[in-house]
Motif scaffolding. Structure first.
Motif, short mmCIF file in Angstrom:
data_model
loop_
_atom_site.label_atom_id
_atom_site.label_comp_id
_atom_site.label_asym_id
_atom_site.label_seq_id
_atom_site.Cartn_x
_atom_site.Cartn_y
_atom_site.Cartn_z
N ILE A 35 31.45 33.14 44.52
CA ILE A 35 32.83 32.80 44.83
C ILE A 35 33.03 32.73 46.34
O ILE A 35 33.80 31.92 46.84
CB ILE A 35 33.80 33.82 44.19
N THR A 80 40.67 30.12 42.01
CA THR A 80 41.35 31.42 42.06
C THR A 80 42.37 31.54 40.94
O THR A 80 42.43 32.55 40.23
CB THR A 80 42.05 31.56 43.42
N ALA A 129 42.45 33.97 37.77
CA ALA A 129 43.57 34.89 37.59
C ALA A 129 44.14 34.76 36.18
O ALA A 129 44.36 35.76 35.48
CB ALA A 129 44.64 34.62 38.62
N GLY A 150 38.31 37.30 42.10
CA GLY A 150 38.72 35.91 42.26
C GLY A 150 39.58 35.66 43.48
O GLY A 150 39.55 34.56 44.06
N LEU A 151 40.35 36.68 43.90
CA LEU A 151 41.20 36.52 45.08
C LEU A 151 40.35 36.82 46.30
O LEU A 151 40.33 37.93 46.80
CB LEU A 151 42.37 37.50 45.03
N VAL A 152 39.64 35.81 46.76
CA VAL A 152 38.53 36.07 47.68
C VAL A 152 39.00 36.68 48.99
O VAL A 152 39.82 36.10 49.69
CB VAL A 152 37.80 34.77 48.00
N SER A 157 47.25 40.45 48.27
CA SER A 157 46.83 39.05 48.25
C SER A 157 47.99 38.07 48.23
O SER A 157 47.77 36.88 48.10
CB SER A 157 45.94 38.79 47.05
#
Lengths: 477, 497
Positions: free
Chosen positions: A257, A268, A272, A312-314, A397
């Motif tokens: 990712i 993302t 999510a 996923g929320l890099v 985030s």
């Protein structure tokens, strides 16, 4: 080539040598000498851990023409996989006793799975990744089906089908990515996408790759296998299945990712939404369930989805929280399954079977209670810190993820309900205390249970060192 | 003084004692365990009194624990910081006092698993003291969650050897209800805390979770209100505010008497304390925005619950609902957002803590003797238990709000404080309309007193004993507290300033 092996691949090669040794011994030694199998694999794991010290991490090292790599991130994950493997092997005592004839091949398969996990983490192109995924996958099929009876075979078959399907999806994504960038090497792809405009095809490729990989984590489109597999699986194999593939897959997904799939903002949101759906599905499925293994399966799926959402929320900070969460989670899970193994493994372990056993086995049940409480995220255990730390990452985030966070928080209340459902019968009053079973665990099983519970409490009280380590690793990627 | 009177001793000694009692090495002799626990509780009360004695509002106790020279979680700015200011010290002494009374009254109510019971009681005490003293948001949250484990076992446990009849069946269910409600509330609270922590960092640039470092500053107004609403939902479950209250009557009714005393006397106050710490102090803007809504909710609490209370027949339920009603008054005092309102609500927390503890004690004594809690079945207790009747009538009168006793001052001050409020007309209206509470509370409380204590006694109860020494001690010390604070309210109000 030789240089590469001596610089970064020694742990894998040592493990491979031990696998060969076990396979050769399985041909010559009689089933009565099954005890040595466990010893040999423990020796293998420790020599592999010892060899980790020889791995070059600073600066990053790319070996075998860029097919594998090593930095402190891969080193940490390899270490974690090996340590989990050590704990799981200690738990397998009862299982090995029942399959004396196959003890050597069982251990060989187990080490192969560990080897696969280590290769997954250190992969630097999609071909290596695919091969090591299958290496781990194939040994996992046999590990699942190792215990006697119909259920384990059914579970293994379901796992094969889902894995095959998800591998197909994964390869589909990889083929698109190859079509766009002309390479399967992570570094080349990353270089290409940072320098060029990307299109919808790129997004589709990213989503497909992540979906294919995430099926092993039981994230939504391929989540259904987990219930049946956990139902049919032996508990010491479950201790393996719920930790090592998870560590390996999260290790590679986080890297993917960040680097080759890092240019797709849609990914993302897909992650999510998928993880939210998984959390919803898993938590609500477990409410009415009475089988402990199924409840733990749902909990595994739900916990994976929390970490998946955060991954996923890099961001670097998120990565550190995910690593911390995975470490805490692996420790708790091994301890829970060690307890189930000590209790005596059955296909259907119902909640009420455990009624009142606390009164006869205080120490063991206490350690188990600590682990379950940690899974539920109640303080002075590592689960509390891990959960808070993970959720700070989501909260940081951006406002758009607050509804997701809110949903996850509400779902943890549901999770608390089913965790309490499996925990509280232990403390029930019993009319006839003489009839309660007294568990007589072997030293190795007791050791794993107590050590894991102790680690859970210690991290819960003093998490700072581990958190700093995770941050250090996350910043070095 | 720093070493002798330090906060870690105040909080962690109960926790250590709890672990000690839980360990298999400690004797399981019933009498020894009980006396040991009781003496620790008395010691703890004396210790907290000492801390109160040496306390000066300008110089609060502060304690920061460093683990090997590092904060607890450095990357989030979470510190193990404890701070006792004026309100904290009042709540700590109250906690210590009520727990001491609860341990004394445990003798006849708890007949099984003494070690486990006292261990959980100590753990609950430690968690509550942690809530009142923590100086860091996440530490506050940690103790807030920690309190659930002992509370579950105390409410849902089976502590008696004899068959409790119909009342014991639901104990586990109501404990589960309590846990799920509280956990849901605390999850909303966690969301608020996380957002507050993040926006404080983003807008004010301080990576810290301590109360003193957090200010609303330039956080966008909408976000502030959002955070405040999330936090209020968490505290509203504990307080409880009306739509979130349904766990309370069940939990209080099914818990054994000492636990009911603790729950109503202290645990509900943690909600009000949280509103004060978070919303009142740290988010004043959003608190002013939300104050009228809170005042309306408080009014609903006060009036609606009073009517519900009048319809109850179970004496413990009557007391439980009356405490919801009184918590509404405390919320109204906070919502007034004036100095008088604040000190009134803190004063009323103390007064109401004492009164409900006393009322639950009376209910427990009645239930222990008569095995029944229905006011329609009870009658004529006064003829066999004159001393209990004396105490009961005085404490009931105090709870109604008769002058000379502490609750009177609390109620009057709250209403005065709310009338002074310059925020909104709504708060003044709420204050005005909450006046009928004084009448309504006398309705249900006097009904309770009249129906159960006067009339003809049933024949099978002729040989019932009057209150014993233990019960006398508990009731007398509660009464002493009520009278002292009724005559000299400045002891608390002066401390707050």
């Amino acid at each position: 080539m030789i240089n590469d092996i001596f610089n970064i691949l020694l742990p894998q090669f040592v493990l491979g040598a031990l696998i060969l040794l076990l396979l050769i011994l399985s041909m010559f030694l009689s089933p009565r000498q099954y005890r040595y199998a466990r010893l040999i694999s423990i020796i293998g794991i420790f020599s592999s851990i010892l060899m980790l010290t020889t791995v070059q991490t600073e600066p990053q090292y790319f070996g075998l023409r860029g097919a594998v790599m090593s930095d402190s991130y891969t080193l940490l994950f390899e270490f974690l996989i090996l340590m989990c493997g050590f704990f799981v092997i200690l738990v397998t005592k009862n299982l090995v006793k029942t399959i004396k004839r196959n003890a050597y091949s069982f251990q060989a398969l187990f080490l192969t799975a560990l080897l696969g996990g280590m290769c997954i983490v250190s992969a630097n192109d999609f071909l290596t990744l695919l091969v090591s995924l299958e290496l781990m996958g194939f040994s996992t099929y046999f590990l699942i089906s190792v215990s006697k009876g119909y259920h384990s075979k059914e579970a293994a078959f379901k796992y094969i089908i889902t894995s095959a399907l998800s591998t197909g999806v994964f390869l589909f994504g990889v083929s698109y990515l190859y079509g766009i960038t002309g390479s399967i090497n992570f570094s080349d792809i990353y270089e290409y996408i940072t320098n060029n405009e990307t299109s919808v095809i790129y997004t589709i490729a990213c989503v497909m790759i992540v979906l294919g990989l995430a099926s092993k984590l039981a994230v939504f489109p391929f989540a259904n296998w987990i219930v049946d597999v956990y139902k049919g699986c032996e508990s010491s194999v479950l201790a393996f299945l719920s930790t090592i593939p998870k560590l390996a897959l999260f290790g590679i997904i986080c890297r993917l990712i960040v680097f080759p799939l890092g240019n797709s903002f849609e990914l993302t949101f897909v992650i999510a939404i998928l993880s939210l759906v998984t959390a919803l599905w898993a938590n609500t499925y477990a409410i009415r369930e009475k089988n402990v293994k199924v409840i733990l399966a749902c909990s595994a799926s739900a916990n994976a989805s929390y970490a998946f959402l955060t991954a996923g929320l890099v961001s670097v900070y998120n990565l550190s929280t995910v690593i911390f969460y995975l470490i805490c989670y692996a420790v708790m899970n091994i301890s829970v399954f060690a307890f189930l193994n000590i209790y005596g493994d059955k296909n259907s372990m119902y909640v009420n079977d455990f009624k009142g056993i606390f009164h006869k086995n205080r120490g063991l049940c206490g350690a188990y209670a600590i682990s379950i409480i940690a899974l539920a995220g109640i303080p002075i255990t590592s689960g509390f810190i891990a959960k808070i730390y993970l959720f700070t990452a989501i909260a940081n985030s951006g406002l758009i993820f607050i509804p997701f966070l809110l949903m996850l928080l509400v779902l943890t209340v549901v999770a608390l309900f089913y965790y309490l459902k499996i925990l509280l019968p232990l403390f029930d009053e019993c009319d006839n205390k003489e009839l309660l079973p007294v568990m007589k665990p072997a030293f190795s099983q007791k050791f794993v249970l107590y050590i894991c519970a102790a680690i859970t409490v210690i991290i819960g009280i003093y998490p700072e060192i581990l958190i700093e380590l995770c941050r250090l690793i996350a910043y070095s990627i | 003084m720093d070493i002798l009177l330090s906060i870690p001793i105040l909080i962690f000694v109960p926790m250590l004692v709890s672990v000690l009692l839980l360990s298999p090495f400690f004797t399981s002799n019933e009498v020894l365990v009980r006396r040991f626990a009781k003496s620790v509780f008395v010691f703890h009360f004396l210790y907290s009194l000492c801390m109160l004695l040496f306390f000066s509002p300008s110089n609060p106790y502060i304690c920061k624990i460093d683990l090997f020279g590092m904060d607890w979680i450095q990357s989030l700015g979470i510190k193990l910081l404890f701070k006792i200011d004026a309100i904290s010290i009042i709540m700590c002494v109250l906690t210590s006092f009520i727990f001491m009374l609860a341990s004394i009254s445990s003798k006849f109510n708890i007949r099984k698993n003494h070690k486990f019971y006292y261990s959980m009681l100590f753990l609950l005490m430690s968690a509550i003291l942690g809530i009142f003293t923590s100086g860091d948001m996440f530490l506050f949250f940690l103790f807030w969650e920690l309190e659930m484990i002992p509370a579950y076992f105390l409410i849902g446990g089976k502590w008696r050897t004899d068959d409790n009849g119909i009342y014991d069946v639901d104990a586990k269910k109501s404990a589960m209800k309590f846990i799920l409600f509280t956990f849901l509330g605390s999850m909303f609270m966690l969301l608020g805390i996380l957002l507050l922590h993040y926006y404080n960092y983003a807008e004010n640039g301080i990576l810290s979770a301590t109360f003193s470092d957090i200010s609303e500053g330039t956080i966008p107004k909408g976000i502030q209100v959002l955070i405040a609403v999330f936090l209020l939902m968490g505290f509203g479950v504990k307080l409880p505010v009306i739509p979130l209250h349904s766990w309370l009557p069940d939990a209080h009714t099914n818990a054994p008497t000492p636990v009911s005393m603790v729950l109503a006397g202290i645990l509900l106050k943690t909600g009000a304390y949280g509103i004060f710490r978070f919303n009142y102090e740290m988010l004043p803007y959003s608190f002013r925005v939300l104050a009228p809504i809170l005042a309306i909710l408080a009014l609903i609490n006060i009036i609606y619950t009073a009517f519900v209370c009048y319809a109850q027949t179970d004496i413990k339920r009557i007391v439980a609902y009356s405490s919801i009603s009184n918590m509404g008054l405390i919320l109204l005092g906070l919502a007034a957002n004036t100095k008088t309102g604040l000190s009134a609500s803190v004063f009323h927390m103390v007064a109401h803590g004492l009164v409900t503890a006393g009322l639950f004690m009376i209910c427990g004594i009645v239930y222990l003797r008569f095995k029944d809690r229905d006011i329609n079945n009870l009658s004529g207790i006064a003829t066999v238990m004159p001393r209990l009747f004396g105490f009961a009538s005085i404490i009931v009168l105090a709870s109604i709000g008769v002058p000379l006793f502490a609750p009177f001052i609390g109620e009057i001050l709250t209403i005065i404080g709310a009338m002074q409020s310059e925020l909104s007309v709504v708060i003044k209206f709420a204050a005005l309309f909450s006046l009928p509470l004084l009448i309504l509370s006398s309705c249900y409380m006097l009904k309770f007193l009249h129906k159960s204590f006067t009339g003809d006694l049933k024949e099978e109860y002729v040989k019932v004993n009057d209150i014993s020494m233990h019960e006398f001690t508990v009731l007398a010390s509660i009464l002493a507290g009520l009278v002292i604070f009724g005559l000299y309210p400045n002891a608390i109000i002066g401390l707050i300033g």
